[in-house]
Design an enzyme around this catalytic site. Structure first.
Site, mmCIF file in Angstrom:
data_model
loop_
_atom_site.group_PDB
_atom_site.id
_atom_site.type_symbol
_atom_site.label_atom_id
_atom_site.label_comp_id
_atom_site.label_asym_id
_atom_site.label_seq_id
_atom_site.Cartn_x
_atom_site.Cartn_y
_atom_site.Cartn_z
ATOM 1 N N LYS A 32 0.844 -1.196 0.000
ATOM 2 C CA LYS A 32 0.000 0.000 0.000
ATOM 3 C C LYS A 32 0.876 1.240 0.000
ATOM 4 C CE LYS A 32 -1.896 1.172 3.872
ATOM 5 N NZ LYS A 32 -1.217 2.468 4.125
ATOM 6 N N HIS A 35 5.253 3.373 -5.483
ATOM 7 C CA HIS A 35 5.453 4.689 -6.106
ATOM 8 C C HIS A 35 6.674 5.418 -5.535
ATOM 9 C CE1 HIS A 35 2.987 7.435 -3.135
ATOM 10 N NE2 HIS A 35 3.775 6.619 -2.497
#
Length: 358
Positions: A258, A262
């Site tokens: 989660k 990125h």
């Protein structure tokens, strides 16, 4: 009448408005939100149980008369930006303007399960502003992040050496996880057949606890940096493990990533995903990786959603050499890491849930 550069005067004036809007908002937008929190305005309106007039708010906050005009200006600007709602109320036989909370400012009420105040306190921090003043230098420093250039180390080493900053970061991530848990409540299908799950980079275990509470038969493990989990106590269904996701990940039926990938380059993400694939292998059944991230889709997303995703991409690219990815970029990454298939499902306003399978 055209100017020397070929633009009409009206077009130049429009351009000036656009430029000035962003230039003047540079400091005001974020700091005005922090100002709301520091003065406790969302809490005051929430506890007032009804919209509050300027005079009532000024009285509660004991604001000097010379500052009332400025406070009104800030409140009006915050209302224009969707952080307050201006309504008309009857007050002492007169109709007056009053302020009510919006969905955004409801999330700034302290002490609630869904308060994002810690995220504001971490991101809108005066000490963080100088980082972005080094953008020109960052542009020409090969392979160095903006944090490397401005702080002298990558963000993770910096947080590891700065206890207070690390606490702010972990509280911010925990507050975001509370929002994530609301989204995951409607995703029972994601956890069907899952008996064990590892939340990689799971911080203080906010999301793992929610999964454990919702699915008592699922054994949850939180993997994070040793200094993050060293003083955290687990339960029969939840344990904390200090480690390095680039070296190994505990075995499980499913791995949760989660807001992790990125932060990293494609090469780093490939290594993380390969370790995840190793962690779900040998369980006698088909495991999976659950990725919660943005998926850039400029062709279909609303303009505001795309703006947020592209803004996040700038921050990830500059601060940590990471990136937000389009579906094509995600697919390429999954294939290179040895996965056979994936499925993308909407999760929140800007995040997607991606299930990937070996």
């Amino acid at each position: 009448m055209a100017s020397n550069n070929g633009l009409k005067a009206s077009e130049m004036f429009e351009g000036q408005v656009h430029l000035y809007k962003h230039l003047h908002a540079h400091a005001v937008d974020g700091m005005s939100i922090r100002w709301m929190i520091e003065l406790g305005i969302p809490d005051i309106i929430h506890n007032h149980d009804q919209p509050i007039t300027l005079s009532e708010l000024v009285s509660i906050l004991q604001i000097p008369p010379t500052k009332v005009r400025g406070v009104h200006s800030l409140l009006r600007y915050l209302a224009h930006n969707g952080f307050l709602q201006i309504v008309r109320v009857h007050h002492n036989t007169q109709e007056k303007e009053a302020y009510a909370l919006t969905a955004a400012s409801q999330l700034l009420v302290k002490g609630t399960n869904l308060s994002l105040t810690p995220m504001v306190e971490y991101l809108i921090n005066p000490s963080g502003s100088p980082v972005w003043s080094h953008l020109k230098k960052w542009t020409y420093e090969d392979d160095l992040t903006l944090c490397d250039v401005s702080l002298g180390s990558n963000i993770w080493d910096f947080l590891g050496k700065n206890t207070e900053k690390n606490k702010l970061f972990n509280k911010a991530m925990a507050s975001d996880s509370q929002m994530m848990n609301v989204a995951l409540r409607g995703c029972n299908w994601v956890f069907e057949g899952v008996e064990s799950i590892v939340d990689v980079g799971g911080g203080n275990g906010t999301t793992a606890k929610a999964i454990s509470d919702a699915f008592p038969n699922v054994k949850c493990t939180v993997l994070d940096r040793p200094q993050v989990v060293e003083n955290l106590l687990g339960t029969n269904h939840l344990k904390y493990v200090g480690g390095d996701m680039f070296k190994s990940i505990p075995k499980a039926d499913a791995i949760l990533l989660k807001w992790i990938l990125h932060n990293w380059s494609d090469m780093d993400c490939k290594k993380i995903l390969e370790n995840c694939k190793e962690a779900i292998s040998g369980k006698g059944k088909r495991g999976k990786i659950i990725v919660i991230e943005t998926v850039i889709n400029e062709g279909q997303d609303e303009h505001g959603i795309t703006s947020l995703k592209l803004l996040m991409d700038v921050k990830m690219s500059c601060l940590v050499n990471g990136k937000e990815r389009s579906e094509e970029e995600w697919k390429k990454l999954f294939v290179e890491a040895g996965f056979q298939s994936y499925k993308i499902s909407p999760l929140t306003g800007y995040l997607s849930l991606i299930q990937i399978y070996p």
